[in-house]
Design a protein around this motif. Structure first.
Motif, short mmCIF file in Angstrom:
data_model
loop_
_atom_site.label_atom_id
_atom_site.label_comp_id
_atom_site.label_asym_id
_atom_site.label_seq_id
_atom_site.Cartn_x
_atom_site.Cartn_y
_atom_site.Cartn_z
N ALA A 78 0.83 -1.20 0.00
CA ALA A 78 0.00 0.00 0.00
C ALA A 78 0.86 1.26 0.00
O ALA A 78 0.50 2.27 -0.59
N PHE A 79 2.02 1.17 0.63
CA PHE A 79 2.94 2.32 0.67
C PHE A 79 3.96 2.24 -0.45
O PHE A 79 4.15 3.21 -1.19
N ALA A 80 4.60 1.11 -0.61
CA ALA A 80 5.69 0.97 -1.59
C ALA A 80 5.19 1.11 -3.02
O ALA A 80 5.89 1.65 -3.88
N LYS A 81 3.98 0.65 -3.29
CA LYS A 81 3.46 0.67 -4.65
C LYS A 81 2.46 1.81 -4.90
O LYS A 81 1.88 1.90 -5.96
N GLY A 82 2.26 2.65 -3.89
CA GLY A 82 1.41 3.82 -4.06
C GLY A 82 -0.08 3.54 -4.03
O GLY A 82 -0.87 4.42 -4.37
N TRP A 83 -0.49 2.34 -3.63
CA TRP A 83 -1.92 2.02 -3.61
C TRP A 83 -2.68 2.97 -2.71
O TRP A 83 -3.76 3.46 -3.06
N LEU A 84 -2.14 3.21 -1.53
CA LEU A 84 -2.84 4.03 -0.54
C LEU A 84 -3.11 5.43 -1.07
O LEU A 84 -4.23 5.94 -0.96
N GLU A 85 -2.13 6.04 -1.69
CA GLU A 85 -2.31 7.39 -2.23
C GLU A 85 -3.35 7.38 -3.36
O GLU A 85 -4.19 8.27 -3.45
N ASN A 86 -3.31 6.35 -4.20
CA ASN A 86 -4.31 6.22 -5.27
C ASN A 86 -5.71 6.05 -4.69
O ASN A 86 -6.66 6.65 -5.19
N TRP A 87 -5.85 5.23 -3.66
CA TRP A 87 -7.16 5.02 -3.05
C TRP A 87 -7.70 6.34 -2.51
O TRP A 87 -8.88 6.65 -2.70
N TRP A 92 -11.38 6.65 -2.02
CA TRP A 92 -11.37 5.34 -1.39
C TRP A 92 -12.00 4.27 -2.28
O TRP A 92 -12.74 3.41 -1.84
N ARG A 93 -11.69 4.39 -3.57
CA ARG A 93 -12.11 3.38 -4.55
C ARG A 93 -10.86 2.81 -5.20
O ARG A 93 -9.89 3.51 -5.44
N ARG A 94 -10.93 1.53 -5.50
CA ARG A 94 -9.83 0.85 -6.19
C ARG A 94 -9.91 1.18 -7.68
O ARG A 94 -10.85 1.83 -8.13
N ALA A 95 -8.92 0.71 -8.42
CA ALA A 95 -8.87 0.98 -9.86
C ALA A 95 -10.11 0.46 -10.56
O ALA A 95 -10.57 1.04 -11.55
N ASP A 96 -10.70 -0.64 -10.05
CA ASP A 96 -11.90 -1.20 -10.66
C ASP A 96 -13.18 -0.52 -10.14
O ASP A 96 -14.27 -0.98 -10.39
N ARG A 97 -13.01 0.57 -9.39
CA ARG A 97 -14.08 1.42 -8.86
C ARG A 97 -14.82 0.81 -7.67
O ARG A 97 -15.75 1.40 -7.15
N ARG A 98 -14.42 -0.38 -7.24
CA ARG A 98 -15.03 -0.96 -6.04
C ARG A 98 -14.45 -0.27 -4.81
O ARG A 98 -13.31 0.19 -4.83
N PRO A 99 -15.22 -0.22 -3.73
CA PRO A 99 -14.71 0.42 -2.51
C PRO A 99 -13.48 -0.33 -1.96
O PRO A 99 -13.40 -1.56 -2.05
#
Length: 155
Positions: A78-87, A92-99
């Motif tokens: 979540a930190f190393a790959k930037g997921w958290l910032e993207n969310w 607070w949605r994932r790339a597929d638009r799900r929560p």
């Protein structure tokens, strides 16, 4: 201002996923150590991984530089790959638009990070790393206590 440098080893465990779960965080500053742990009756492994770090950070009495060691790819990624910032950017949605799952704990983690300088490090689980094995044992012990109805919520 020089901040104290703290090592944190954190792990979560679940008996069934979902099921009774436990978490543990070992904080080390020089020769001093503090182990915090707890659990929940019905939860998931990912929630326990997050609670371990949140609880460890909350146990610190002042701002610190913290090296967090975890065997959770979910947490570290979540930190190393930037997921958290993207969310956060995507409401607070994932790339597929799900929560995003565990949004409440991600937000609590962001708040707990607030006063500290934190770096996450991944360690391979169940590979003989002494501190990782120690927090794994305690997290599993907490999950086992929950399963038997003996644990307390200590978050």
């Amino acid at each position: 201002m020089d901040l104290k440098r703290v090592e944190m080893y954190a792990d979560g465990a679940c008996l069934g996923n979902p099921g009774p779960g436990g978490w543990a965080a070992l904080l080390r500053y020089g020769e001093r150590e503090k182990l915090v742990s707890g659990g929940e009756d019905h939860t998931t492994n990912n929630r326990m991984e997050l609670l371990a770090v949140i609880s460890g950070l909350k146990a610190l009495k002042e701002p610190c530089r913290v090296d967090v060691f975890t065997d959770s790819r979910y947490l570290q990624g979540a930190f190393a790959k930037g997921w958290l910032e993207n969310w956060r950017t995507n409401g607070w949605r994932r790339a597929d638009r799900r929560p995003v799952e565990n949004q409440d704990l991600w937000q609590a983690l962001l708040q707990a990070l607030g006063t500290h300088q934190v770096e996450f490090h991944w360690v391979k689980g169940h590979a003989g790393h002494p501190e990782n094995e120690r927090v794994d044992r305690e997290a599993r012990r907490q999950a086992s206590l929950r399963k038997r109805g003996l644990g307390e919520n200590r978050t």
